[in-house]
Design an enzyme around this catalytic site. Sequence first.
Site, PDB file in Angstrom:
ATOM      1  N   GLY A  45      34.970  37.255  44.725  1.00 50.18           N
ATOM      2  CA  GLY A  45      34.529  37.966  43.529  1.00 50.18           C
ATOM      3  C   GLY A  45      35.255  39.271  43.316  1.00 50.18           C
ATOM      4  N   ALA A  46      34.652  40.161  42.454  1.00 54.35           N
ATOM      5  CA  ALA A  46      35.330  41.374  41.982  1.00 54.35           C
ATOM      6  C   ALA A  46      36.700  40.958  41.447  1.00 54.35           C
ATOM      7  CB  ALA A  46      35.450  42.413  43.100  1.00 54.35           C
ATOM      8  N   HIS A  51      43.229  36.950  40.812  1.00 55.18           N
ATOM      9  CA  HIS A  51      42.325  35.786  40.847  1.00 55.18           C
ATOM     10  C   HIS A  51      42.452  34.973  39.558  1.00 55.18           C
ATOM     11  CE1 HIS A  51      39.942  38.757  43.393  1.00 55.18           C
ATOM     12  NE2 HIS A  51      40.132  37.759  44.222  1.00 55.18           N
ATOM     13  N   LYS A 163      49.083  36.938  48.605  1.00 53.55           N
ATOM     14  CA  LYS A 163      48.824  38.291  49.108  1.00 53.55           C
ATOM     15  C   LYS A 163      48.258  38.208  50.530  1.00 53.55           C
ATOM     16  CE  LYS A 163      46.565  42.521  48.651  1.00 53.55           C
ATOM     17  NZ  LYS A 163      45.311  42.151  49.324  1.00 53.55           N
ATOM     18  N   SER A 201      40.923  43.472  45.310  1.00 51.89           N
ATOM     19  CA  SER A 201      39.601  44.015  44.989  1.00 51.89           C
ATOM     20  C   SER A 201      39.397  45.350  45.705  1.00 51.89           C
ATOM     21  CB  SER A 201      38.512  43.030  45.403  1.00 51.89           C
ATOM     22  OG  SER A 201      38.766  41.777  44.813  1.00 51.89           O
ATOM     23  N   ARG A 202      40.035  45.524  46.850  1.00 54.22           N
ATOM     24  CA  ARG A 202      39.855  46.763  47.623  1.00 54.22           C
ATOM     25  C   ARG A 202      40.602  47.943  47.012  1.00 54.22           C
ATOM     26  NH1 ARG A 202      39.690  42.981  52.332  1.00 54.22           N
ATOM     27  NH2 ARG A 202      37.621  43.214  53.256  1.00 54.22           N
TER      28      ARG A 202
END
Length: 294
Positions: A45-46, A51, A163, A201-202
């Site tokens: 998610g995020a 994505h 990634k 996301s990070r």
Amino acid sequence: MVCTQSGLAYLPAEPVVLRTVGDLRAFVRACRGRGETVALVPTMGALHDGHLTLAREGLKRADNVIVSIFVNPTQFGPHEDFEAYPRQPAQDIQKLSAVGAQAVFLPTTAEMYPEGASTSVHVKGITETLEGVCRPGHFDGVATIVTKLLLQALPDLALFGEKDYQQLQLIKQVVEDLNIPVEIVGVPIVRDPESGLALSSRNAYLSPAELVIAGTLNKTLFAMAEKIAAGKSLEAIRTWGVTQIKQAGFGNIDYLEIRDAQTLISVTEKDDRPLRILVAAFLGRTRLIDNVEA
Ligand code: PAF
């Protein structure tokens, strides 16, 4: 979101939200009943454009795309960011609707790990280096959840970003070793168009000042790839890369390595085989990973 095409306004269909393994299997069965193919995009998610690129690629290759969203507790170490990991399912579903994904699998932890679950998947070799050393147990969690998702959905193909390059190699190994009849498709890293920073996301954890520093990481890797092509010594290039990353303002570097692109074993001299340059480095409390081919 309202789209217009040929002067007509239309609303893209919302993806179907599947909450249980039973729902997931029923959805796939219905696709199969119509003679249609299915692609699975496993995520936590995020969702960002990396994505969404996987979902778009899935739609090019299959009639239906299911995106799974599950923040998998077993792949986080005790001091890692499981609690803080961004969770925004409503926004994610909106983004997937705009892309045209047909379904989202949003299981609970109890659905994925029912009381008493005691089987995990461990892969030897490729997990014993790089991320496997820095994040003990991480790859057992990844291999277990991905195996479960593949067996639950049994899609025609599943897509993963490059990634997490070591993760992608590990998943290919699992699928081969366990004869899981799913094609694994690796999709190139999506980068910020200005800085080249690999989308993650990070990245949401980074301050504006850290974002500027983060954008230098990929430039060092690409410069290292150019030096390798020019025939310079691999160890000298690695040492140069470490200095560049430190000077840019990064903290601890977990690793910066030039490896065989398939097995990820160390390479001391350049020969004909494809290589991969892989890095994991801290910026403040955020750990960034990236890789490029060489
Ligand atoms: O790459 C990720 O987001 C996760 O490791 C994955 C493959 C979805 C498994 O939880």
